[in-house]
Design a protein around this motif. Structure first.
Motif, PDB file in Angstrom:
ATOM      1  N   ILE A   3      28.425  29.180  40.228  1.00 46.52           N
ATOM      2  CA  ILE A   3      27.591  29.194  41.196  1.00 46.52           C
ATOM      3  C   ILE A   3      28.170  30.325  42.456  1.00 46.52           C
ATOM      4  O   ILE A   3      29.350  30.368  42.366  1.00 46.52           O
ATOM      5  CB  ILE A   3      27.173  28.050  42.151  1.00 46.52           C
ATOM      6  N   THR A   4      27.384  31.290  42.557  1.00 49.23           N
ATOM      7  CA  THR A   4      27.986  32.520  43.419  1.00 49.23           C
ATOM      8  C   THR A   4      27.158  32.456  44.915  1.00 49.23           C
ATOM      9  O   THR A   4      26.169  33.002  45.012  1.00 49.23           O
ATOM     10  CB  THR A   4      27.676  33.808  42.961  1.00 49.23           C
ATOM     11  N   GLN A   5      27.929  31.647  45.655  1.00 43.05           N
ATOM     12  CA  GLN A   5      27.246  31.711  47.091  1.00 43.05           C
ATOM     13  C   GLN A   5      28.453  31.921  48.182  1.00 43.05           C
ATOM     14  O   GLN A   5      29.472  31.150  47.924  1.00 43.05           O
ATOM     15  CB  GLN A   5      26.575  30.404  47.386  1.00 43.05           C
ATOM     16  N   GLY A   6      28.212  32.408  49.152  1.00 42.51           N
ATOM     17  CA  GLY A   6      28.906  32.888  50.162  1.00 42.51           C
ATOM     18  C   GLY A   6      30.221  33.964  49.800  1.00 42.51           C
ATOM     19  O   GLY A   6      30.200  34.483  48.675  1.00 42.51           O
ATOM     20  N   GLN A   7      31.116  33.980  50.745  1.00 40.82           N
ATOM     21  CA  GLN A   7      32.106  35.132  50.402  1.00 40.82           C
ATOM     22  C   GLN A   7      33.237  34.711  49.337  1.00 40.82           C
ATOM     23  O   GLN A   7      33.177  33.366  48.994  1.00 40.82           O
ATOM     24  CB  GLN A   7      33.124  35.151  51.700  1.00 40.82           C
ATOM     25  N   PHE A   8      33.677  35.488  48.629  1.00 37.93           N
ATOM     26  CA  PHE A   8      34.537  35.252  47.308  1.00 37.93           C
ATOM     27  C   PHE A   8      34.125  34.477  46.319  1.00 37.93           C
ATOM     28  O   PHE A   8      34.832  34.252  45.417  1.00 37.93           O
ATOM     29  CB  PHE A   8      35.849  34.581  48.059  1.00 37.93           C
ATOM     30  N   SER A   9      32.667  34.508  46.099  1.00 34.10           N
ATOM     31  CA  SER A   9      32.186  33.610  45.109  1.00 34.10           C
ATOM     32  C   SER A   9      32.413  34.539  43.728  1.00 34.10           C
ATOM     33  O   SER A   9      32.164  33.761  42.666  1.00 34.10           O
ATOM     34  CB  SER A   9      30.811  33.471  45.213  1.00 34.10           C
ATOM     35  N   PHE A  10      32.651  35.551  43.748  1.00 36.23           N
ATOM     36  CA  PHE A  10      32.872  36.443  42.329  1.00 36.23           C
ATOM     37  C   PHE A  10      34.467  36.652  42.018  1.00 36.23           C
ATOM     38  O   PHE A  10      34.584  37.063  41.067  1.00 36.23           O
ATOM     39  CB  PHE A  10      32.181  37.859  42.600  1.00 36.23           C
ATOM     40  N   LEU A  11      35.014  35.871  42.931  1.00 38.08           N
ATOM     41  CA  LEU A  11      36.598  35.866  42.630  1.00 38.08           C
ATOM     42  C   LEU A  11      37.086  34.592  41.989  1.00 38.08           C
ATOM     43  O   LEU A  11      36.165  33.656  42.195  1.00 38.08           O
ATOM     44  CB  LEU A  11      37.391  36.007  43.919  1.00 38.08           C
ATOM     45  N   PRO A  12      38.266  34.307  41.533  1.00 38.94           N
ATOM     46  CA  PRO A  12      38.723  33.202  41.076  1.00 38.94           C
ATOM     47  C   PRO A  12      38.810  32.114  42.221  1.00 38.94           C
ATOM     48  O   PRO A  12      38.977  32.460  43.353  1.00 38.94           O
ATOM     49  CB  PRO A  12      39.900  33.246  40.517  1.00 38.94           C
ATOM     50  N   ALA A  13      38.830  30.703  42.134  1.00 39.36           N
ATOM     51  CA  ALA A  13      38.885  29.848  43.179  1.00 39.36           C
ATOM     52  C   ALA A  13      40.042  30.193  43.828  1.00 39.36           C
ATOM     53  O   ALA A  13      41.234  30.695  43.502  1.00 39.36           O
ATOM     54  CB  ALA A  13      38.976  28.389  42.645  1.00 39.36           C
ATOM     55  N   LEU A  14      39.759  30.288  45.084  1.00 39.36           N
ATOM     56  CA  LEU A  14      40.919  30.338  46.282  1.00 39.36           C
ATOM     57  C   LEU A  14      41.942  28.994  46.071  1.00 39.36           C
ATOM     58  O   LEU A  14      41.481  28.016  46.031  1.00 39.36           O
ATOM     59  CB  LEU A  14      40.396  30.538  47.627  1.00 39.36           C
ATOM     60  N   THR A  15      43.180  29.282  46.467  1.00 38.01           N
ATOM     61  CA  THR A  15      44.150  28.353  46.564  1.00 38.01           C
ATOM     62  C   THR A  15      44.185  27.806  47.908  1.00 38.01           C
ATOM     63  O   THR A  15      43.490  28.433  48.723  1.00 38.01           O
ATOM     64  CB  THR A  15      45.641  28.829  46.400  1.00 38.01           C
ATOM     65  N   SER A  97      31.312  31.996  55.195  1.00 35.29           N
ATOM     66  CA  SER A  97      31.008  30.813  54.324  1.00 35.29           C
ATOM     67  C   SER A  97      31.615  31.115  53.034  1.00 35.29           C
ATOM     68  O   SER A  97      31.370  32.056  52.548  1.00 35.29           O
ATOM     69  CB  SER A  97      29.350  30.618  54.208  1.00 35.29           C
ATOM     70  N   PHE A  98      32.163  29.867  52.492  1.00 35.79           N
ATOM     71  CA  PHE A  98      32.796  30.095  51.124  1.00 35.79           C
ATOM     72  C   PHE A  98      33.138  28.777  50.582  1.00 35.79           C
ATOM     73  O   PHE A  98      33.407  27.790  51.280  1.00 35.79           O
ATOM     74  CB  PHE A  98      34.190  31.045  51.230  1.00 35.79           C
ATOM     75  N   ILE A  99      32.864  28.612  49.228  1.00 29.24           N
ATOM     76  CA  ILE A  99      33.082  27.438  48.429  1.00 29.24           C
ATOM     77  C   ILE A  99      34.751  27.052  48.190  1.00 29.24           C
ATOM     78  O   ILE A  99      35.222  28.169  47.778  1.00 29.24           O
ATOM     79  CB  ILE A  99      32.302  27.354  47.238  1.00 29.24           C
ATOM     80  N   VAL A 100      34.983  25.888  48.414  1.00 25.55           N
ATOM     81  CA  VAL A 100      36.286  25.267  48.352  1.00 25.55           C
ATOM     82  C   VAL A 100      36.481  24.423  47.314  1.00 25.55           C
ATOM     83  O   VAL A 100      37.656  23.884  46.965  1.00 25.55           O
ATOM     84  CB  VAL A 100      37.091  24.907  49.734  1.00 25.55           C
TER      85      VAL A 100
END
Length: 138
Positions: A3-15, A97-100
């Motif tokens: 799912i690509t929603q919010g900022q950073f959604s095309f990057l690997p999961a944030l630490t 907004s970004f998914i964590v």
């Protein structure tokens, strides 16, 4: 499918450290931060459930990280996002907004075609996850 929603959604999961730095950046701009979750990440589902209260006067990212941890423990198979709102103009405006957190398996979406009058076509997006009842989707 991812799912690509919010900022950073095309990057690997944030630490967690990267999440903490993003939260600090939002708090440095005096934005209110909240943690939200859902098991229906449809692009038009903008109203996710809020975990805890919005953190209006918080200045330390550790408080947000604690809320994220608590939400992950309570809803490990849900999507969880961080939202930051700017109220400097007297009204709340989402600035970040970004998914964590994501479920282990993301079933994705399908495009449904609907025929209308005069052979017109409409397309809609439907999540495979909503075929199961709420609370049993992931």
């Amino acid at each position: 499918m991812h799912i690509t929603q919010g900022q950073f959604s095309f990057l690997p999961a944030l630490t967690d450290e990267q999440i903490k730095r993003q939260v600090k950046w939002a708090l440095d701009h005096e934005w209110a931060v909240s943690v939200e979750y859902t098991d229906d990440p449809h692009p038009r589902n903008t109203y996710w459930e809020m975990h805890g209260h919005p953190m209006f006067d918080l200045r330390d990212p550790a408080g947000v990280m604690e809320e994220i941890t608590a939400c992950r423990l309570a809803f490990p198979s849900h999507y969880i996002r961080v939202m930051a709102f700017d109220s400097s103009e007297g009204w709340e405006t989402p600035r970040m907004s970004f998914i964590v957190n994501r479920p282990d398996h993301e079933p994705g979406f399908r495009v449904e075609r609907q025929e209308g009058p005069g052979r017109s076509l409409r397309y809609t997006v439907r999540s495979y996850a909503v075929e199961r009842p709420e609370g049993q989707r992931y």
